[in-house]
Design a protein around this motif. Structure first.
Motif, PDB file in Angstrom:
ATOM      1  N   SER A 162       9.191  12.292  20.747  1.00  7.95           N
ATOM      2  CA  SER A 162      10.610  12.154  21.084  1.00  7.95           C
ATOM      3  C   SER A 162      11.013  10.690  21.299  1.00  7.95           C
ATOM      4  N   ILE A 163      10.057   9.792  21.296  1.00  7.41           N
ATOM      5  CA  ILE A 163      10.396   8.377  21.497  1.00  7.41           C
ATOM      6  C   ILE A 163      10.785   7.767  20.153  1.00  7.41           C
ATOM      7  N   PRO A 164      11.954   7.158  20.101  1.00  9.76           N
ATOM      8  CA  PRO A 164      12.348   6.554  18.821  1.00  9.76           C
ATOM      9  C   PRO A 164      11.478   5.345  18.493  1.00  9.76           C
ATOM     10  N   THR A 165      11.312   5.086  17.220  1.00 10.40           N
ATOM     11  CA  THR A 165      10.511   3.918  16.804  1.00 10.40           C
ATOM     12  C   THR A 165      11.302   2.650  17.114  1.00 10.40           C
ATOM     13  N   PRO A 166      10.761   1.767  17.952  1.00  8.89           N
ATOM     14  CA  PRO A 166      11.502   0.529  18.223  1.00  8.89           C
ATOM     15  C   PRO A 166      11.569  -0.339  16.966  1.00  8.89           C
ATOM     16  N   PRO A 167      12.557  -1.208  16.870  1.00 10.95           N
ATOM     17  CA  PRO A 167      12.626  -2.070  15.690  1.00 10.95           C
ATOM     18  C   PRO A 167      11.365  -2.927  15.580  1.00 10.95           C
ATOM     19  N   LEU A 168      10.922  -3.124  14.357  1.00  9.51           N
ATOM     20  CA  LEU A 168       9.727  -3.960  14.148  1.00  9.51           C
ATOM     21  C   LEU A 168      10.097  -5.417  14.387  1.00  9.51           C
ATOM     22  N   PRO A 169       9.211  -6.191  14.988  1.00 14.32           N
ATOM     23  CA  PRO A 169       9.501  -7.627  15.090  1.00 14.32           C
ATOM     24  C   PRO A 169       9.574  -8.252  13.693  1.00 14.32           C
ATOM     25  N   ALA A 170      10.299  -9.342  13.605  1.00 19.11           N
ATOM     26  CA  ALA A 170      10.494  -9.977  12.289  1.00 19.11           C
ATOM     27  C   ALA A 170       9.250 -10.764  11.908  1.00 19.11           C
ATOM     28  N   ILE A 171       8.282 -10.076  11.355  1.00 17.32           N
ATOM     29  CA  ILE A 171       7.045 -10.717  10.886  1.00 17.32           C
ATOM     30  C   ILE A 171       6.972 -10.443   9.381  1.00 17.32           C
ATOM     31  N   PRO A 172       7.164 -11.470   8.560  1.00 12.49           N
ATOM     32  CA  PRO A 172       7.174 -11.220   7.118  1.00 12.49           C
ATOM     33  C   PRO A 172       5.873 -10.580   6.653  1.00 12.49           C
ATOM     34  N   GLY A 173       6.014  -9.478   5.924  1.00 12.13           N
ATOM     35  CA  GLY A 173       4.829  -8.813   5.372  1.00 12.13           C
ATOM     36  C   GLY A 173       4.303  -7.690   6.259  1.00 12.13           C
ATOM     37  N   LEU A 174       4.948  -7.456   7.398  1.00 15.61           N
ATOM     38  CA  LEU A 174       4.472  -6.388   8.295  1.00 15.61           C
ATOM     39  C   LEU A 174       5.320  -5.135   8.106  1.00 15.61           C
ATOM     40  N   THR A 175       4.668  -3.999   7.877  1.00 18.52           N
ATOM     41  CA  THR A 175       5.401  -2.729   7.832  1.00 18.52           C
ATOM     42  C   THR A 175       4.647  -1.683   8.649  1.00 18.52           C
ATOM     43  N   LEU A 176       5.407  -0.719   9.138  1.00 24.65           N
ATOM     44  CA  LEU A 176       4.811   0.358   9.930  1.00 24.65           C
ATOM     45  C   LEU A 176       5.316   1.679   9.374  1.00 24.65           C
ATOM     46  N   HIS A 177       4.405   2.603   9.140  1.00 21.52           N
ATOM     47  CA  HIS A 177       4.758   3.889   8.541  1.00 21.52           C
ATOM     48  C   HIS A 177       4.327   4.947   9.545  1.00 21.52           C
ATOM     49  N   ARG A 178       5.313   5.522  10.215  1.00 21.38           N
ATOM     50  CA  ARG A 178       4.989   6.283  11.421  1.00 21.38           C
ATOM     51  C   ARG A 178       4.231   7.587  11.170  1.00 21.38           C
ATOM     52  N   ALA A 179       4.662   8.372  10.202  1.00 21.56           N
ATOM     53  CA  ALA A 179       3.984   9.662   9.980  1.00 21.56           C
ATOM     54  C   ALA A 179       3.270   9.626   8.635  1.00 21.56           C
ATOM     55  N   ALA A 180       2.235   8.832   8.533  1.00 18.04           N
ATOM     56  CA  ALA A 180       1.538   8.642   7.257  1.00 18.04           C
ATOM     57  C   ALA A 180       0.666   9.846   6.914  1.00 18.04           C
ATOM     58  N   ILE A 181       0.175  10.539   7.934  1.00 14.80           N
ATOM     59  CA  ILE A 181      -0.606  11.763   7.686  1.00 14.80           C
ATOM     60  C   ILE A 181      -0.101  12.852   8.638  1.00 14.80           C
ATOM     61  N   PRO A 302      -0.009   7.445  16.844  1.00 16.72           N
ATOM     62  CA  PRO A 302      -1.033   8.253  16.187  1.00 16.72           C
ATOM     63  C   PRO A 302      -0.498   8.707  14.827  1.00 16.72           C
ATOM     64  N   ARG A 303      -1.327   8.668  13.823  1.00 15.15           N
ATOM     65  CA  ARG A 303      -1.002   9.088  12.444  1.00 15.15           C
ATOM     66  C   ARG A 303      -0.132   8.081  11.692  1.00 15.15           C
ATOM     67  N   SER A 304       0.013   6.889  12.267  1.00 18.12           N
ATOM     68  CA  SER A 304       0.806   5.873  11.560  1.00 18.12           C
ATOM     69  C   SER A 304      -0.115   4.928  10.790  1.00 18.12           C
ATOM     70  N   VAL A 305       0.473   4.233   9.832  1.00 15.23           N
ATOM     71  CA  VAL A 305      -0.247   3.150   9.158  1.00 15.23           C
ATOM     72  C   VAL A 305       0.528   1.861   9.387  1.00 15.23           C
ATOM     73  N   VAL A 306      -0.172   0.831   9.819  1.00 14.22           N
ATOM     74  CA  VAL A 306       0.424  -0.496   9.876  1.00 14.22           C
ATOM     75  C   VAL A 306      -0.162  -1.278   8.702  1.00 14.22           C
ATOM     76  N   ALA A 307       0.716  -1.918   7.948  1.00 13.95           N
ATOM     77  CA  ALA A 307       0.253  -2.648   6.761  1.00 13.95           C
ATOM     78  C   ALA A 307       0.661  -4.109   6.875  1.00 13.95           C
ATOM     79  N   MET A 308      -0.225  -4.979   6.410  1.00 14.83           N
ATOM     80  CA  MET A 308       0.021  -6.423   6.506  1.00 14.83           C
ATOM     81  C   MET A 308      -0.281  -7.075   5.168  1.00 14.83           C
ATOM     82  N   VAL A 309       0.624  -7.937   4.778  1.00 11.97           N
ATOM     83  CA  VAL A 309       0.430  -8.726   3.566  1.00 11.97           C
ATOM     84  C   VAL A 309       1.148 -10.049   3.824  1.00 11.97           C
ATOM     85  N   GLY A 310       0.841 -11.064   3.072  1.00 12.98           N
ATOM     86  CA  GLY A 310       1.549 -12.346   3.232  1.00 12.98           C
ATOM     87  C   GLY A 310       1.325 -12.926   4.623  1.00 12.98           C
TER      88      GLY A 310
END
Ligand SMILES: O=C(O)CCC(=O)C(=O)O
Ligand SMILES: [Fe+2]
Length: 374
Positions: A162-181, A302-310
């Motif tokens: 029930s907790i909303p996903t807070p905005p991601l900090p502005a880090i170029p190349g960072l993404t978060l995928h909350r329900a990846a599995i 839990p069940r999220s993927v954090v991805a980093m590039v750049g």
């Protein structure tokens, strides 16, 4: 503990809590007890300003916090607070502090709780050599300390959802995928990981790891080929490719973190290639990202993927603080149980941006150091 000792301790903790809260020391006051010691008198000796008619409804529990020498789990905190009586309006353990707050509906309830807690052994705190610790509290001059009135804990998976996903900090190349599995996929993966024989695991600063494809040798910060991907891990390749720019992972690290374990802030060695993605399972955790003086926190559900590039991958350092709970969108979320992660990499030629190859150590911020500070 003799009374003189805990009185002195309470004064020390009061001073340090005031410092951490950036308020004058007299905003946290220990009221002088009246003669029978039951109903503490209005504060009179703790310095100005001291309006005698200020309602005493908020207590600072000086030695009960998420962090610090006597850290307490959220569930134990809830029990302790419940024990302070039905007059409790709300309670708050600020993240990273070794004290907490309890706000009462009315003054008699607060006074009763103070008399019951302060200076008395309490079964809710971790024991000291088998003996109950003494509770220490001070009244809070509530004017300058903003104590949130919202419920601050999220104990179950449903609460977390029930907790909303807070905005991601502005880090170029960072993404978060909350329900990846899905939860079912998570359970199957956790089962597969639980069946990895003990002998395959390496203990590293409170967590344990198994590498596939390539082995990261912690002592030399270098890579050598190691065990191949088992079928359950290879089955995740299509998922991993989404976060690795379409590349198939050639390396995976499975890590298991008990609630208080973390990983020191680091930039993965360049040999690990330009992409990095981490799947979180079991407990969530906050991951810190640091670049120079800038520090950001991202909650890995839990069940999220954090991805980093750049820049997120090669300039910002990432790490996990060893602690018992995290703050997410204004809520305190306890780390319940172990966190299990799978980190995927597509190892490739590391380059320094000018066509040259980068030596492994050059991009590593600092060597592993235990960050567990609870
Ligand atoms: O567990 C994680 O999510 C991150 C682990 C990590 O940073 C690493 O293995 O390099
Ligand atoms: Fe890493």
């Amino acid at each position: 503990m003799p009374k003189a000792d805990w009185t002195r301790k309470a004064a020390q903790l009061r001073a340090s809590a005031a410092r951490l809260l950036s308020v004058p020391e007299h905003d946290l006051y220990l009221p002088a007890p009246n003669v029978d010691g039951k109903d503490p008198a209005k504060p009179s000796d703790n310095g100005p300003p001291n309006p005698a008619d200020e309602p005493r409804i908020a207590l600072c529990l000086l030695n009960v916090g998420v962090q610090g020498f006597i850290a307490i789990e959220q569930a134990a905190f809830a029990r302790l607070v419940a024990d302070l009586g039905p007059g409790v309006a709300h309670a708050w353990m600020p993240l990273g502090k070794n004290f907490s707050f309890v706000v009462f509906h009315d003054e008699p309830s607060a006074l009763r709780a103070y008399s019951q807690f302060h200076g008395h052994p309490t079964p809710h705190l971790p024991k000291n050599n088998g003996r109950d610790r003494i509770g220490l509290a001070a009244f809070v001059r509530a004017l300058r300390i903003a104590i949130p009135t919202t419920t601050t804990t999220a104990a179950s998976d449903d609460d977390l959802d029930s907790i909303p996903t807070p905005p991601l900090p502005a880090i170029p190349g960072l993404t978060l995928h909350r329900a990846a599995i899905t939860p079912a996929e998570e359970r199957a993966l956790l089962d597969a990981i639980a069946s990895i024989p003990d002998s395959e695991w390496t203990a590293v600063h409170g967590r344990r790891v198994v590498h596939f494809g390539y082995e990261f040798v912690y002592s030399s910060f270098s890579l050598t080929p190691t065990r191949t991907f088992p079928p359950w891990l290879a089955a995740l390749h299509p998922l991993a490719r989404r976060y690795l720019g379409g590349h198939t992972p050639t390396q995976a690290t499975v890590s298991v973190y008990p609630p208080k374990a973390g990983i020191a802030s680091h930039v993965d060695i360049p040999e690990f290639g330009p992409y990095l993605a981490a799947l979180s399972m079991g407990s969530g955790t906050a991951m810190d990202f640091k670049l120079g003086e800038v520090e950001e926190e991202v909650y890995l559900w839990p069940r999220s993927v954090v991805a980093m590039v750049g820049p997120a991958r090669s300039e910002w350092a990432h790490g996990i603080r060893g602690r018992r709970a995290d703050a997410v969108a204004g809520r305190i979320v306890p780390r319940e149980g172990e966190r299990v992660s799978i980190v995927w990499r597509s190892t490739g030629e590391a380059d320094d941006g000018d066509g040259g190859r980068v030596a492994p150590m050059e991009r590593v911020d600092r060597v592993e150091k235990v960050t567990a500070d609870v």
